[in-house]
Design an enzyme around this catalytic site. Sequence first.
Site, short mmCIF file in Angstrom:
data_model
loop_
_atom_site.label_atom_id
_atom_site.label_comp_id
_atom_site.label_asym_id
_atom_site.label_seq_id
_atom_site.Cartn_x
_atom_site.Cartn_y
_atom_site.Cartn_z
N VAL A 4 -58.23 15.54 -31.92
CA VAL A 4 -57.99 15.87 -33.24
C VAL A 4 -58.26 14.97 -34.23
O VAL A 4 -58.02 13.64 -34.19
CB VAL A 4 -56.54 15.96 -33.48
CG1 VAL A 4 -55.93 16.41 -34.73
CG2 VAL A 4 -55.86 17.03 -32.20
N GLY A 44 -54.16 11.64 -23.80
CA GLY A 44 -53.44 10.20 -24.50
C GLY A 44 -53.86 10.28 -25.89
O GLY A 44 -54.75 10.96 -26.52
N GLY A 45 -52.96 9.66 -26.81
CA GLY A 45 -53.14 10.03 -28.27
C GLY A 45 -53.45 11.28 -28.51
O GLY A 45 -52.60 12.16 -28.61
N ASP A 46 -54.38 11.45 -29.46
CA ASP A 46 -54.83 12.94 -29.80
C ASP A 46 -55.79 13.56 -29.21
O ASP A 46 -56.42 14.60 -29.74
CB ASP A 46 -54.89 12.81 -31.17
CG ASP A 46 -56.18 11.90 -31.74
OD1 ASP A 46 -56.63 11.33 -30.77
OD2 ASP A 46 -56.74 11.89 -32.90
N GLU A 47 -56.10 13.20 -27.91
CA GLU A 47 -57.11 13.84 -26.99
C GLU A 47 -56.63 14.82 -25.93
O GLU A 47 -55.47 14.63 -25.46
CB GLU A 47 -57.72 12.49 -26.23
CG GLU A 47 -58.58 11.94 -27.33
CD GLU A 47 -59.72 10.98 -26.75
OE1 GLU A 47 -59.56 10.84 -25.61
OE2 GLU A 47 -60.31 10.10 -27.44
#
Length: 130
Positions: A4, A44-47
């Site tokens: 994102v 993870g995170g925005d992945e």
Amino acid sequence: MIDVDSFKSVNDKLGHAEGDRMLVTVGRRLNSAVGEVGLVARTGGDEFVILMPVEPRRIEQTVVDIHNSISRPAGRQSISVSVGASVWLSSTIPDASGTIDRILADADNAMYRAKRRGGDQVAWAVTHLS
């Protein structure tokens, strides 16, 4: 792989709770886009990573459909979510070697090529498996 774009700015401007809601929305949209044949995982995170079988003649349209499904505004304050996507295709070639780690590394490299081009892009990486 899907990353994102500009996600940090969502957290910075609207807070982590709104960012979390946006990620849930993105995940739901991805699940809807791939249907029962695909597997969506947040790495993870925005992945996110999508694993799914696609006929070679349909891969481009499938990527466009996935991209469009998450490019619509999301969030209570009509946050526009722009997505950079890296899509990889694995195919079988005799005597070639490949592992899941290599596939993910190839996809990750393609994703960063898309981000270097300004985000909201699709980049391809082909990994051949034996």
